[in-house]
Enzyme design. Structure first.
Site, PDB file in Angstrom:
ATOM      1  CE  LYS A  11      -3.590  -2.824   2.013  1.00  0.00           C
ATOM      2  NZ  LYS A  11      -4.793  -2.939   2.811  1.00  0.00           N
ATOM      3  CD  GLU A  99      -6.723  -0.385   1.103  1.00  0.00           C
ATOM      4  OE1 GLU A  99      -5.662  -0.205   0.484  1.00  0.00           O
ATOM      5  OE2 GLU A  99      -6.810  -1.134   2.104  1.00  0.00           O
ATOM      6  CD  GLU A 169      -7.262  -8.146  -0.511  1.00  0.00           C
ATOM      7  OE1 GLU A 169      -6.231  -8.510   0.058  1.00  0.00           O
ATOM      8  OE2 GLU A 169      -7.451  -6.986  -0.894  1.00  0.00           O
ATOM      9  N   GLY A 175      -7.310  -4.751   7.217  1.00  0.00           N
ATOM     10  CA  GLY A 175      -6.728  -3.785   8.144  1.00  0.00           C
ATOM     11  C   GLY A 175      -7.480  -3.667   9.462  1.00  0.00           C
ATOM     12  CB  SER A 215      -6.908  -9.283   9.428  1.00  0.00           C
ATOM     13  OG  SER A 215      -7.295  -7.924   9.481  1.00  0.00           O
TER      14      SER A 215
HETATM   15  P1  13P Z   1      -4.344  -6.365   5.682  1.00  0.00           P
HETATM   16  O1  13P Z   1      -3.551  -7.637   5.586  1.00  0.00           O
HETATM   17  O2  13P Z   1      -3.569  -5.219   6.293  1.00  0.00           O
HETATM   18  O3  13P Z   1      -5.679  -6.582   6.313  1.00  0.00           O
HETATM   19  O4  13P Z   1      -4.631  -5.896   4.165  1.00  0.00           O
HETATM   20  C1  13P Z   1      -5.123  -6.821   3.260  1.00  0.00           C
HETATM   21  C2  13P Z   1      -5.096  -6.205   1.925  1.00  0.00           C
HETATM   22  O5  13P Z   1      -5.826  -5.260   1.643  1.00  0.00           O
HETATM   23  C3  13P Z   1      -4.152  -6.751   0.936  1.00  0.00           C
HETATM   24  O6  13P Z   1      -4.399  -6.258  -0.334  1.00  0.00           O
END
Ligand code: 13P
Length: 253
Positions: A11, A99, A169, A175, A215
């Site tokens: 990210k 996102e 996802e 997150g 996560s």
């Molecule tokens: P997290 O592992 O921080 O939850 O993020 C997952 C993600 O969006 C991977 O693209």
């Protein structure tokens, strides 16, 4: 081809120096601990792609971009095209991340164009899908994922589709520290594989790599990856910690 894959989505994190240090730390740990038969894909911020790719080539991991624009080229200030990414020797690109959908208004029609351009320029798309919490609470999650997968991908012919990696996802797990249970992940992965079987046949479905993201960490990866239809993970936060990330890479039974 169906593969075991652990991909790290960094990210919008790290300075150049931090990114270089983290890449070497991951490379050292991968060289020390191995990675079994898993493929590793690291997706750093775009300005670091070339530097990351040089380290990846030396250390046997792939590098992917986190996004690409939905136009071939032109007056789109600040944007990065699939052709540019591919021309740097980058192999993969994440498309349709929640996102991007939430903050940048990307819908499946836009993402469909991105998928086509990525394939045209020989990038492997990692296509993200997944429901928000309200959709799951209304038991609408299968329908949401069915729509996302079919609208962005099912225009492809079988050969083109066979190049796609899918990442489920659930947005409520990204997150948040709330991971889908292994049963929830397996149930949705099996559902996605079923959609693919209906559209492209059993062989293509069995050959598709479907990753879980949200996560996923060094503690829960092994149980998630032990599910029959979970082929690995797309890792956010835990991919920024070299030791945790390499533990996840080695979480396949
Ligand atoms: P997290 O592992 O921080 O939850 O993020 C997952 C993600 O969006 C991977 O693209």
């Amino acid at each position: 081809m169906r593969s075991k894959i652990v991909a790290g989505n960094w990210k919008m994190n790290t300075t150049f120096q931090e990114a270089e240090d983290l890449l070497y730390e991951i490379a050292d740990l991968l060289n020390e601990q191995g990675k079994g038969d898993a493929d590793v894909i690291i997706c750093p911020p775009s300005p670091y792609l070339e530097m990351a790719s040089d380290i990846g080539v030396e250390n046997d991991f792939f590098v992917g971009a986190q996004n690409a624009n939905d136009h071939e080229s032109g007056a789109f200030t600040g944007e990065i095209s699939a052709a540019m990414i591919s021309s740097m020797g980058i192999t993969h690109v994440i498309l349709g991340h929640s996102e991007r959908r939430t903050y940048y208004g990307e819908n499946d029609a836009i993402i469909k164009n991105k998928i086509d351009l990525a394939l045209k320029h020989e990038l492997v798309p990692i296509y993200c899908c997944g429901e928000v919490l309200a959709e799951r609470e209304k038991s609408n999650h299968f329908e949401v994922v069915r729509r996302q997968v079919s609208e962005a991908l099912f225009h492809l012919d079988k050969e083109a589709f066979s190049k796609i990696i899918i990442a489920y996802e659930p947005v409520w797990a990204i997150g948040t520290g709330v991971t889908a249970t292994p049963d929830q992940a397996q149930e949705m992965h099996a559902f996605i594989r079923g959609l693919i079987a209906t559209k492209y046949g059993d062989e293509t479905a069995a050959d598709t790599t479907i990753l879980y993201g949200g996560s996923c960490n060094a503690k829960n990866a092994a149980e998630l990856f032990s599910q029959a239809d979970v082929d690995g993970g797309l890792i956010g936060g835990a991919s920024l910690k070299a030791a945790d990330f390499v533990t996840i890479v080695n979480s396949f039974k």
